[in-house]
Design a protein around this motif. Sequence first.
Motif, PDB file in Angstrom:
ATOM      1  N   PHE A  56      58.493 -79.092 -99.480  1.00 43.28           N
ATOM      2  CA  PHE A  56      58.644 -77.686 -99.128  1.00 43.28           C
ATOM      3  C   PHE A  56      59.681 -77.013-100.013  1.00 43.28           C
ATOM      4  O   PHE A  56      59.457 -75.916-100.544  1.00 43.28           O
ATOM      5  N   ALA A  57      60.832 -77.668-100.217  1.00 40.16           N
ATOM      6  CA  ALA A  57      61.910 -77.084-101.018  1.00 40.16           C
ATOM      7  C   ALA A  57      61.489 -76.929-102.474  1.00 40.16           C
ATOM      8  O   ALA A  57      61.933 -76.001-103.161  1.00 40.16           O
ATOM      9  N   ALA A  58      60.619 -77.806-102.955  1.00 45.25           N
ATOM     10  CA  ALA A  58      60.135 -77.720-104.333  1.00 45.25           C
ATOM     11  C   ALA A  58      59.062 -76.640-104.492  1.00 45.25           C
ATOM     12  O   ALA A  58      58.665 -76.314-105.609  1.00 45.25           O
ATOM     13  N   GLY A  59      58.592 -76.099-103.365  1.00 42.95           N
ATOM     14  CA  GLY A  59      57.608 -75.038-103.411  1.00 42.95           C
ATOM     15  C   GLY A  59      56.194 -75.490-103.712  1.00 42.95           C
ATOM     16  O   GLY A  59      55.391 -74.764-104.245  1.00 42.95           O
ATOM     17  N   ARG A  60      55.894 -76.719-103.348  1.00 37.65           N
ATOM     18  CA  ARG A  60      54.569 -77.269-103.631  1.00 37.65           C
ATOM     19  C   ARG A  60      53.661 -77.179-102.440  1.00 37.65           C
ATOM     20  O   ARG A  60      53.935 -77.213-101.357  1.00 37.65           O
TER      21      ARG A  60
END
Length: 60
Positions: A56-60
């Motif tokens: 989630f934090a990596a935006g994937r």
Amino acid sequence: MTTELNWFKSSYSSNDGPDCVEVAISVPAIHIRDSKNEDGARLAFTGGAWSEFVEFAAGR
């Protein structure tokens, strides 16, 4: 029984800045703490929850 955790600094933490996050991996959890306050609050996540957070934090 107490098991000592092997902490390492996040690759995103700077050496001379205020943002210092350390991580320790054990079974069954990933542990997170502020390196400037080793005896302070810690977070612990299951491997699955940690993977979801990182994704989630990596935006994937």
